[in-house]
Design an enzyme around this catalytic site. Structure first.
Site, PDB file in Angstrom:
ATOM      1  N   ARG A  19      29.232  -7.282  45.980  1.00 28.14           N
ATOM      2  CA  ARG A  19      28.149  -7.367  46.991  1.00 28.14           C
ATOM      3  C   ARG A  19      28.518  -8.365  48.083  1.00 28.14           C
ATOM      4  O   ARG A  19      28.289  -8.141  49.263  1.00 28.14           O
ATOM      5  CB  ARG A  19      26.821  -7.751  46.316  1.00 28.14           C
ATOM      6  CG  ARG A  19      26.219  -6.630  45.492  1.00 28.14           C
ATOM      7  CD  ARG A  19      25.037  -7.100  44.653  1.00 28.14           C
ATOM      8  NE  ARG A  19      23.920  -7.570  45.472  1.00 28.14           N
ATOM      9  CZ  ARG A  19      22.854  -8.220  44.950  1.00 28.14           C
ATOM     10  NH1 ARG A  19      22.801  -8.488  43.656  1.00 28.14           N
ATOM     11  NH2 ARG A  19      21.875  -8.600  45.728  1.00 28.14           N
ATOM     12  N   GLN A  51       7.762   2.336  54.215  1.00 25.87           N
ATOM     13  CA  GLN A  51       6.893   2.762  53.097  1.00 25.87           C
ATOM     14  C   GLN A  51       5.689   1.820  52.951  1.00 25.87           C
ATOM     15  O   GLN A  51       5.802   0.629  53.287  1.00 25.87           O
ATOM     16  CB  GLN A  51       7.686   2.673  51.767  1.00 25.87           C
ATOM     17  CG  GLN A  51       8.967   3.465  51.749  1.00 25.87           C
ATOM     18  CD  GLN A  51       8.722   4.979  51.801  1.00 25.87           C
ATOM     19  OE1 GLN A  51       7.672   5.438  51.333  1.00 25.87           O
ATOM     20  NE2 GLN A  51       9.635   5.707  52.402  1.00 25.87           N
ATOM     21  N   CYS A  54      27.768 -27.610  34.441  1.00 22.47           N
ATOM     22  CA  CYS A  54      27.376 -28.888  35.065  1.00 22.47           C
ATOM     23  C   CYS A  54      26.677 -28.684  36.397  1.00 22.47           C
ATOM     24  O   CYS A  54      26.204 -29.638  37.011  1.00 22.47           O
ATOM     25  CB  CYS A  54      28.624 -29.754  35.254  1.00 22.47           C
ATOM     26  SG  CYS A  54      29.771 -29.101  36.483  1.00 22.47           S
ATOM     27  N   THR A  75      10.356  -5.640  52.484  1.00 22.43           N
ATOM     28  CA  THR A  75      10.286  -6.032  51.077  1.00 22.43           C
ATOM     29  C   THR A  75       9.265  -5.152  50.358  1.00 22.43           C
ATOM     30  O   THR A  75       8.226  -4.808  50.901  1.00 22.43           O
ATOM     31  CB  THR A  75       9.942  -7.523  50.891  1.00 22.43           C
ATOM     32  OG1 THR A  75       9.920  -7.799  49.470  1.00 22.43           O
ATOM     33  CG2 THR A  75       8.602  -7.905  51.497  1.00 22.43           C
ATOM     34  N   HIS A  91      15.791 -16.920  46.985  1.00 24.04           N
ATOM     35  CA  HIS A  91      16.524 -16.420  45.806  1.00 24.04           C
ATOM     36  C   HIS A  91      17.996 -16.768  45.853  1.00 24.04           C
ATOM     37  O   HIS A  91      18.804 -16.101  45.207  1.00 24.04           O
ATOM     38  CB  HIS A  91      16.320 -14.895  45.692  1.00 24.04           C
ATOM     39  CG  HIS A  91      14.892 -14.549  45.414  1.00 24.04           C
ATOM     40  ND1 HIS A  91      14.366 -13.308  45.700  1.00 24.04           N
ATOM     41  CD2 HIS A  91      13.869 -15.276  44.902  1.00 24.04           C
ATOM     42  CE1 HIS A  91      13.073 -13.302  45.353  1.00 24.04           C
ATOM     43  NE2 HIS A  91      12.758 -14.485  44.883  1.00 24.04           N
TER      44      HIS A  91
HETATM   45  C1  BV8 Z   1       9.991 -16.971  38.413  1.00 25.89           C
HETATM   46  C2  BV8 Z   1      18.302 -12.547  43.655  1.00 25.89           C
HETATM   47  C3  BV8 Z   1       9.160 -18.620  36.910  1.00 25.89           C
HETATM   48  C4  BV8 Z   1      19.305 -11.905  42.761  1.00 25.89           C
HETATM   49  C5  BV8 Z   1      16.114 -11.646  43.027  1.00 25.89           C
HETATM   50  C6  BV8 Z   1       3.969 -12.728  38.320  1.00 25.89           C
HETATM   51  C7  BV8 Z   1       3.628 -11.398  38.181  1.00 25.89           C
HETATM   52  C8  BV8 Z   1       4.559 -10.477  37.699  1.00 25.89           C
HETATM   53  C9  BV8 Z   1       5.858 -10.886  37.354  1.00 25.89           C
HETATM   54  C10 BV8 Z   1       6.195 -12.192  37.488  1.00 25.89           C
HETATM   55  C11 BV8 Z   1       5.259 -13.114  37.986  1.00 25.89           C
HETATM   56  N1  BV8 Z   1       5.871 -14.331  38.044  1.00 25.89           N
HETATM   57  C12 BV8 Z   1       7.153 -14.210  37.608  1.00 25.89           C
HETATM   58  C13 BV8 Z   1       7.384 -12.923  37.245  1.00 25.89           C
HETATM   59  C14 BV8 Z   1       8.631 -12.404  36.699  1.00 25.89           C
HETATM   60  C15 BV8 Z   1       9.586 -11.948  37.818  1.00 25.89           C
HETATM   61  C16 BV8 Z   1       9.010 -10.783  38.600  1.00 25.89           C
HETATM   62  O1  BV8 Z   1       8.497 -10.936  39.692  1.00 25.89           O
HETATM   63  N2  BV8 Z   1       9.102  -9.598  38.017  1.00 25.89           N
HETATM   64  C17 BV8 Z   1       8.584  -8.412  38.671  1.00 25.89           C
HETATM   65  C18 BV8 Z   1       9.739  -7.480  39.026  1.00 25.89           C
HETATM   66  C19 BV8 Z   1       7.627  -7.741  37.720  1.00 25.89           C
HETATM   67  N3  BV8 Z   1       9.883 -13.038  38.720  1.00 25.89           N
HETATM   68  C20 BV8 Z   1      10.834 -13.935  38.383  1.00 25.89           C
HETATM   69  O2  BV8 Z   1      11.452 -13.898  37.331  1.00 25.89           O
HETATM   70  C21 BV8 Z   1      11.118 -15.040  39.387  1.00 25.89           C
HETATM   71  N4  BV8 Z   1      11.138 -16.299  38.700  1.00 25.89           N
HETATM   72  O3  BV8 Z   1       8.916 -16.627  38.765  1.00 25.89           O
HETATM   73  O4  BV8 Z   1      10.223 -18.111  37.639  1.00 25.89           O
HETATM   74  C22 BV8 Z   1       8.871 -17.634  35.801  1.00 25.89           C
HETATM   75  C23 BV8 Z   1       9.906 -17.179  34.999  1.00 25.89           C
HETATM   76  C24 BV8 Z   1       9.633 -16.254  33.962  1.00 25.89           C
HETATM   77  C25 BV8 Z   1       8.346 -15.750  33.779  1.00 25.89           C
HETATM   78  C26 BV8 Z   1       7.308 -16.185  34.628  1.00 25.89           C
HETATM   79  C27 BV8 Z   1       7.576 -17.125  35.633  1.00 25.89           C
HETATM   80  C28 BV8 Z   1      12.493 -14.877  40.018  1.00 25.89           C
HETATM   81  C29 BV8 Z   1      12.569 -13.636  40.834  1.00 25.89           C
HETATM   82  C30 BV8 Z   1      13.864 -13.633  41.668  1.00 25.89           C
HETATM   83  C31 BV8 Z   1      14.823 -12.587  41.140  1.00 25.89           C
HETATM   84  N5  BV8 Z   1      16.001 -12.499  42.023  1.00 25.89           N
HETATM   85  N6  BV8 Z   1      17.155 -11.654  43.878  1.00 25.89           N
HETATM   86  C32 BV8 Z   1      20.007 -10.751  43.402  1.00 25.89           C
HETATM   87  O5  BV8 Z   1      19.815 -10.488  44.613  1.00 25.89           O
HETATM   88  O6  BV8 Z   1      20.779 -10.090  42.681  1.00 25.89           O
HETATM   89  S1  BV8 Z   1      14.872 -10.533  43.297  1.00 25.89           S
HETATM   90  C33 BV8 Z   1      15.408  -9.252  44.303  1.00 25.89           C
HETATM   91  O7  BV8 Z   1      14.522  -8.166  44.120  1.00 25.89           O
HETATM   92  C34 BV8 Z   1      15.297  -9.519  45.766  1.00 25.89           C
HETATM   93  O8  BV8 Z   1      15.720 -10.799  46.099  1.00 25.89           O
HETATM   94  C35 BV8 Z   1      13.838  -9.273  46.068  1.00 25.89           C
HETATM   95  O9  BV8 Z   1      13.084 -10.448  45.930  1.00 25.89           O
HETATM   96  C36 BV8 Z   1      13.422  -8.359  44.967  1.00 25.89           C
HETATM   97  C37 BV8 Z   1      12.952  -7.018  45.480  1.00 25.89           C
HETATM   98  O10 BV8 Z   1      13.845  -6.645  46.381  1.00 25.89           O
HETATM   99  P1  BV8 Z   1      13.348  -6.295  47.905  1.00 25.89           P
HETATM  100  O11 BV8 Z   1      13.966  -7.295  48.798  1.00 25.89           O
HETATM  101  O12 BV8 Z   1      11.867  -6.163  47.962  1.00 25.89           O
HETATM  102  O13 BV8 Z   1      14.040  -4.967  48.088  1.00 25.89           O
HETATM  103  P2  BV8 Z   1      13.740  -3.653  47.317  1.00 25.89           P
HETATM  104  O14 BV8 Z   1      15.045  -3.008  47.080  1.00 25.89           O
HETATM  105  O15 BV8 Z   1      12.820  -3.886  46.170  1.00 25.89           O
HETATM  106  O16 BV8 Z   1      12.900  -2.850  48.400  1.00 25.89           O
HETATM  107  C38 BV8 Z   1      13.428  -2.686  49.715  1.00 25.89           C
HETATM  108  C39 BV8 Z   1      12.258  -2.486  50.633  1.00 25.89           C
HETATM  109  O17 BV8 Z   1      12.760  -2.304  51.935  1.00 25.89           O
HETATM  110  C40 BV8 Z   1      11.431  -1.258  50.290  1.00 25.89           C
HETATM  111  O18 BV8 Z   1      10.056  -1.548  50.396  1.00 25.89           O
HETATM  112  C41 BV8 Z   1      11.855  -0.241  51.381  1.00 25.89           C
HETATM  113  O19 BV8 Z   1      10.774   0.618  51.748  1.00 25.89           O
HETATM  114  C42 BV8 Z   1      12.180  -1.161  52.524  1.00 25.89           C
HETATM  115  N7  BV8 Z   1      13.158  -0.647  53.479  1.00 25.89           N
HETATM  116  C43 BV8 Z   1      14.208   0.192  53.239  1.00 25.89           C
HETATM  117  N8  BV8 Z   1      14.893   0.381  54.395  1.00 25.89           N
HETATM  118  C44 BV8 Z   1      14.269  -0.347  55.366  1.00 25.89           C
HETATM  119  C45 BV8 Z   1      13.168  -1.013  54.791  1.00 25.89           C
HETATM  120  N9  BV8 Z   1      12.358  -1.823  55.484  1.00 25.89           N
HETATM  121  C46 BV8 Z   1      12.626  -1.992  56.800  1.00 25.89           C
HETATM  122  N10 BV8 Z   1      13.666  -1.398  57.435  1.00 25.89           N
HETATM  123  C47 BV8 Z   1      14.493  -0.569  56.753  1.00 25.89           C
HETATM  124  N11 BV8 Z   1      15.537   0.034  57.385  1.00 25.89           N
HETATM  125 ZN    ZN Z   2      31.093 -27.629  35.544  1.00 29.05          ZN
END
Ligand code: BV8
Ligand code: ZN
Length: 247
Positions: free
Chosen positions: A76, A222, A131, A195, A120
């Protein structure tokens, strides 16, 4: 009230943004899609197609198969190095907005946005899994090969070097989250772009602005769970819509 026509919605959004003293832009993977960077859910093509992003972007996956996870992030990173910012990134960089991004690419920086807040993490800040020391940025210009690659070991403690991103189940960097919430709380206008609004706590940021009386504008082809908090929902791609509304 009749829903505004597309041109009227664009004009309304442009006027709100032009009049904003404190403008915030929150971006997700859709912001980089037109640069050729697959969205988070689409970042699993080819060899990666058999994996689920949400399962691969976890500490457990790295623990279980460090080479597979490190290989995915290196692929990536090398892909991002081969592309450039699009007209959407450039439009955002024209304004003195606070940029909050969920993306781990560096396209906002390369378009000229100053100090975007990376909720993120980043593909360009690998660190030691033991470390925590920053590991030197990986060699530029890799071949972009898909597939597992053995991660380097830390020069200081020999633990494996890991990607400098926030995985599912890991907490966000406290300073980044605090700065993002504060900017959203003080925003006159917050534009959320590309997002899916399903990952927390990032998905709560537009709600902070709306609940404190700011105006939220969404740019996404969307509908998303953020729609109800938005005064204007522009159903279009970032690189086309943003240059129209951020002048
Ligand atoms: C945490 C880095 C404490 C890595 C990423 C509360 C409720 C429910 C769940 C939870 C909650 N609190 C915590 C959670 C758990 C979890 C979570 O949210 N789960 C969800 C999925 C159910 N969250 C976490 O674990 C977070 N940590 O809260 O810590 C904790 C811990 C454990 C339990 C509780 C609390 C950490 C989350 C971070 C994960 N890391 N990224 C990497 O990149 O590999 S997340 C990653 O996916 C992205 O960074 C982004 O944030 C996320 C979604 O991606 P999007 O950017 O939205 O993109 P996606 O592909 O989904 O969609 C693209 C969009 O673009 C679409 O809408 C599409 O229509 C649109 N699009 C397409 N083309 C275009 C366009 N828009 C405009 N123009 C275009 N041309
Ligand atoms: Zn180290």
């Amino acid at each position: 009230m009749e829903p505004l026509s597309e041109p009227a919605q664009l004009r309304a959004a442009a006027a709100l943004i032009a009049g904003a003293e404190r403008l915030v832009v929150l971006t997700g993977a859709g912001m980089s899609a037109e640069s050729g960077v697959p969205t988070f859910r689409d970042a699993l093509t080819g060899l990666w197609a058999r994996y689920d992003a949400q399962a691969l972007a976890t500490p457990e996956a790295f623990e279980q198969d460090p080479a597979l996870v490190w290989g995915w992030y290196e692929w990536r990173r090398e892909l991002v190095e081969r592309v450039g910012p699009n007209a959407g990134h450039e439009a955002v960089a024209r304004r003195d907005a606070v940029v909050i991004t969920q993306n781990v690419d560096d396209l906002h920086e390369r378009a000229g946005s100053k100090n975007p807040i990376h909720l993120h993490g980043s593909l360009f800040t690998p660190r030691c899994s033991g470390c925590g020391r920053a590991a030197g940025a990986p060699a530029v210009g890799g071949a972009g090969t898909e597939g597992p690659r053995t991660p380097p070991s830390c020069e200081h403690c020999q633990s494996l070097v890991r990607p400098g991103v926030v995985w599912f189940g890991e907490s966000l960097p406290v300073d980044a989250l605090e700065k993002a919430v504060e900017a959203a709380a003080n925003a006159d206008v917050l534009v959320t772009v590309g997002t899916s609004g399903v990952v927390h706590p990032a998905a709560e940021i537009p709600q902070v602005t709306a609940k404190l009386g700011g105006t939220v504008i969404q740019v996404n082809p969307q509908p998303t769970p953020l729609d109800p908090f938005c005064a204007v929902n522009l159903r279009g791609p970032a690189a086309t819509v943003l240059p129209e509304i951020i002048r």
